[in-house]
Write a protein that holds these residues in place. Structure first.
Motif, PDB file in Angstrom:
ATOM      1  N   GLY A 199      -3.488  35.284   7.480  1.00 37.74           N
ATOM      2  CA  GLY A 199      -2.629  36.046   6.586  1.00 37.74           C
ATOM      3  C   GLY A 199      -1.173  35.737   6.846  1.00 37.74           C
ATOM      4  O   GLY A 199      -0.826  34.656   7.367  1.00 37.74           O
ATOM      5  N   GLU A 200      -0.306  36.674   6.513  1.00 38.43           N
ATOM      6  CA  GLU A 200       1.129  36.520   6.748  1.00 38.43           C
ATOM      7  C   GLU A 200       1.721  37.862   7.145  1.00 38.43           C
ATOM      8  O   GLU A 200       1.384  38.889   6.564  1.00 38.43           O
ATOM      9  CB  GLU A 200       1.848  36.007   5.497  1.00 38.43           C
ATOM     10  CG  GLU A 200       3.351  35.843   5.716  1.00 38.43           C
ATOM     11  CD  GLU A 200       4.093  35.274   4.525  1.00 38.43           C
ATOM     12  OE1 GLU A 200       4.065  34.040   4.362  1.00 38.43           O
ATOM     13  OE2 GLU A 200       4.686  36.061   3.764  1.00 38.43           O
ATOM     14  N   LEU A 201       2.595  37.843   8.137  1.00 40.08           N
ATOM     15  CA  LEU A 201       3.333  39.029   8.548  1.00 40.08           C
ATOM     16  C   LEU A 201       4.816  38.791   8.329  1.00 40.08           C
ATOM     17  O   LEU A 201       5.274  37.650   8.271  1.00 40.08           O
ATOM     18  CB  LEU A 201       3.073  39.349  10.021  1.00 40.08           C
ATOM     19  CG  LEU A 201       1.650  39.788  10.357  1.00 40.08           C
ATOM     20  CD1 LEU A 201       1.468  39.905  11.867  1.00 40.08           C
ATOM     21  CD2 LEU A 201       1.306  41.099   9.663  1.00 40.08           C
ATOM     22  N   LYS A 202       5.538  39.873   8.205  1.00 36.84           N
ATOM     23  CA  LYS A 202       6.996  39.822   8.107  1.00 36.84           C
ATOM     24  C   LYS A 202       7.540  40.616   9.288  1.00 36.84           C
ATOM     25  O   LYS A 202       7.040  41.702   9.592  1.00 36.84           O
ATOM     26  CB  LYS A 202       7.461  40.451   6.802  1.00 36.84           C
ATOM     27  CG  LYS A 202       8.960  40.551   6.661  1.00 36.84           C
ATOM     28  CD  LYS A 202       9.303  41.263   5.362  1.00 36.84           C
ATOM     29  CE  LYS A 202      10.760  41.614   5.300  1.00 36.84           C
ATOM     30  NZ  LYS A 202      11.044  42.436   4.107  1.00 36.84           N
ATOM     31  N   HIS A 214      -5.795  41.108   4.285  1.00 35.79           N
ATOM     32  CA  HIS A 214      -5.573  41.473   5.686  1.00 35.79           C
ATOM     33  C   HIS A 214      -4.802  40.352   6.397  1.00 35.79           C
ATOM     34  O   HIS A 214      -4.886  39.191   6.007  1.00 35.79           O
ATOM     35  CB  HIS A 214      -6.918  41.630   6.410  1.00 35.79           C
ATOM     36  CG  HIS A 214      -7.429  43.021   6.440  1.00 35.79           C
ATOM     37  ND1 HIS A 214      -8.078  43.592   5.369  1.00 35.79           N
ATOM     38  CD2 HIS A 214      -7.390  43.966   7.413  1.00 35.79           C
ATOM     39  CE1 HIS A 214      -8.424  44.820   5.678  1.00 35.79           C
ATOM     40  NE2 HIS A 214      -8.018  45.073   6.912  1.00 35.79           N
ATOM     41  N   ALA A 215      -4.103  40.719   7.432  1.00 32.75           N
ATOM     42  CA  ALA A 215      -3.507  39.759   8.364  1.00 32.75           C
ATOM     43  C   ALA A 215      -4.069  40.099   9.742  1.00 32.75           C
ATOM     44  O   ALA A 215      -4.451  41.241  10.003  1.00 32.75           O
ATOM     45  CB  ALA A 215      -1.990  39.859   8.363  1.00 32.75           C
ATOM     46  N   ILE A 216      -4.126  39.107  10.610  1.00 34.88           N
ATOM     47  CA  ILE A 216      -4.559  39.301  11.992  1.00 34.88           C
ATOM     48  C   ILE A 216      -3.545  38.606  12.881  1.00 34.88           C
ATOM     49  O   ILE A 216      -3.098  37.497  12.577  1.00 34.88           O
ATOM     50  CB  ILE A 216      -5.975  38.738  12.243  1.00 34.88           C
ATOM     51  CG1 ILE A 216      -6.994  39.469  11.367  1.00 34.88           C
ATOM     52  CG2 ILE A 216      -6.353  38.849  13.716  1.00 34.88           C
ATOM     53  CD1 ILE A 216      -8.405  38.913  11.447  1.00 34.88           C
ATOM     54  N   LEU A 228       5.310  43.935   9.482  1.00 35.12           N
ATOM     55  CA  LEU A 228       4.691  44.406   8.238  1.00 35.12           C
ATOM     56  C   LEU A 228       3.731  43.372   7.666  1.00 35.12           C
ATOM     57  O   LEU A 228       3.990  42.169   7.735  1.00 35.12           O
ATOM     58  CB  LEU A 228       5.777  44.651   7.183  1.00 35.12           C
ATOM     59  CG  LEU A 228       6.964  45.507   7.578  1.00 35.12           C
ATOM     60  CD1 LEU A 228       8.150  45.221   6.681  1.00 35.12           C
ATOM     61  CD2 LEU A 228       6.570  46.959   7.528  1.00 35.12           C
ATOM     62  N   ASN A 229       2.653  43.865   7.055  1.00 39.37           N
ATOM     63  CA  ASN A 229       1.806  43.034   6.200  1.00 39.37           C
ATOM     64  C   ASN A 229       2.116  43.481   4.776  1.00 39.37           C
ATOM     65  O   ASN A 229       1.644  44.522   4.326  1.00 39.37           O
ATOM     66  CB  ASN A 229       0.324  43.228   6.510  1.00 39.37           C
ATOM     67  CG  ASN A 229      -0.563  42.424   5.566  1.00 39.37           C
ATOM     68  OD1 ASN A 229      -0.065  41.645   4.742  1.00 39.37           O
ATOM     69  ND2 ASN A 229      -1.863  42.614   5.664  1.00 39.37           N
ATOM     70  N   SER A 240       0.240  32.271   8.825  1.00 42.45           N
ATOM     71  CA  SER A 240      -0.754  31.898   9.830  1.00 42.45           C
ATOM     72  C   SER A 240      -0.268  30.712  10.666  1.00 42.45           C
ATOM     73  O   SER A 240       0.233  29.724  10.130  1.00 42.45           O
ATOM     74  CB  SER A 240      -2.065  31.541   9.122  1.00 42.45           C
ATOM     75  OG  SER A 240      -3.056  31.242  10.061  1.00 42.45           O
ATOM     76  N   GLY A 241      -0.370  30.856  11.994  1.00 43.46           N
ATOM     77  CA  GLY A 241       0.046  29.799  12.908  1.00 43.46           C
ATOM     78  C   GLY A 241       1.487  29.909  13.378  1.00 43.46           C
ATOM     79  O   GLY A 241       1.920  29.127  14.216  1.00 43.46           O
TER      80      GLY A 241
END
Length: 187
Positions: free
Chosen positions: A96-99, A151-153, A144-145, A129-130
């Motif tokens: 996923g992606e987070l901020k 979903h993000a992990i 934040l997601n 991701s990564g």
């Protein structure tokens, strides 16, 4: 569930180690390397139970006595503004992606309830991701997601293990200390 990387010393119950005690404290780079390697473990990442409404987490065995977590983020969730007190840390998005919103300013550690932030202290990072980052002591941020449907992990590691987390509220340039949590509050 735990991850035990072989590149870090293992301390026996008596406290002895095969390496010098100076090496027992992992650096920010060590923590970042750990979260990068752990996030690449696709079997571990896939094993995290995901809840559609709330964050989920599993504690991992971090390097050199650090505290580590695998965290699942449903769409639209976040941490709120907080810091990790005297711990250094690292985190990386495994899927996923987070901020991350953060402050590029060192705040006083004690003796205040309300601060007015100056212009230019806000930082924003997109972490697909990564990608991730390491950070020093007293780093104030929120994660934040922002995805509406995915979903993000992520994998997180802190050293020393979190002595406390200070939680803040923010309204424009005003940052308020709202709560101090200790490990017994979240374990």
């Amino acid at each position: 569930m735990s991850v035990s990387p072989s590149t870090f010393p293992v301390v026996s119950p008596s406290g002895s180690s095969s390496v010098s005690s100076a090496r027992l404290a992992p650096t920010q780079a060590d923590l970042f390397d750990f979260v990068r390697r752990t996030a690449a473990d696709t079997e571990l990442i896939a094993s995290l139970p995901l809840d559609p409404e709330g964050r989920t987490w599993v504690r991992l065995e971090g390097p050199g006595g650090s505290e580590a977590w695998l965290i699942g983020w449903p769409p639209g969730t976040g941490t709120g503004w907080h810091d990790h007190a005297d711990s250094v840390g690292a985190f990386l998005t495994a899927s996923g992606e987070l901020k991350e919103n953060s402050l590029a300013a060192r705040l006083p550690t004690d003796g205040w309830k309300t601060l007015e932030l100056t212009d230019g202290v806000d930082r924003e990072r997109r972490l697909p991701s990564g990608e991730g980052r390491a950070f020093g002591r007293h780093h104030v941020h929120e994660v934040l997601n922002e995805s509406p449907d995915r979903h993000a992990i992520s994998v997180h590691a802190y050293y020393p293990p979190l002595p406390q987390i200070r939680r803040y509220s923010r309204s424009g340039s005003i940052l308020r200390l709202e709560q101090v949590e200790r490990p017994e509050d979240w374990q």
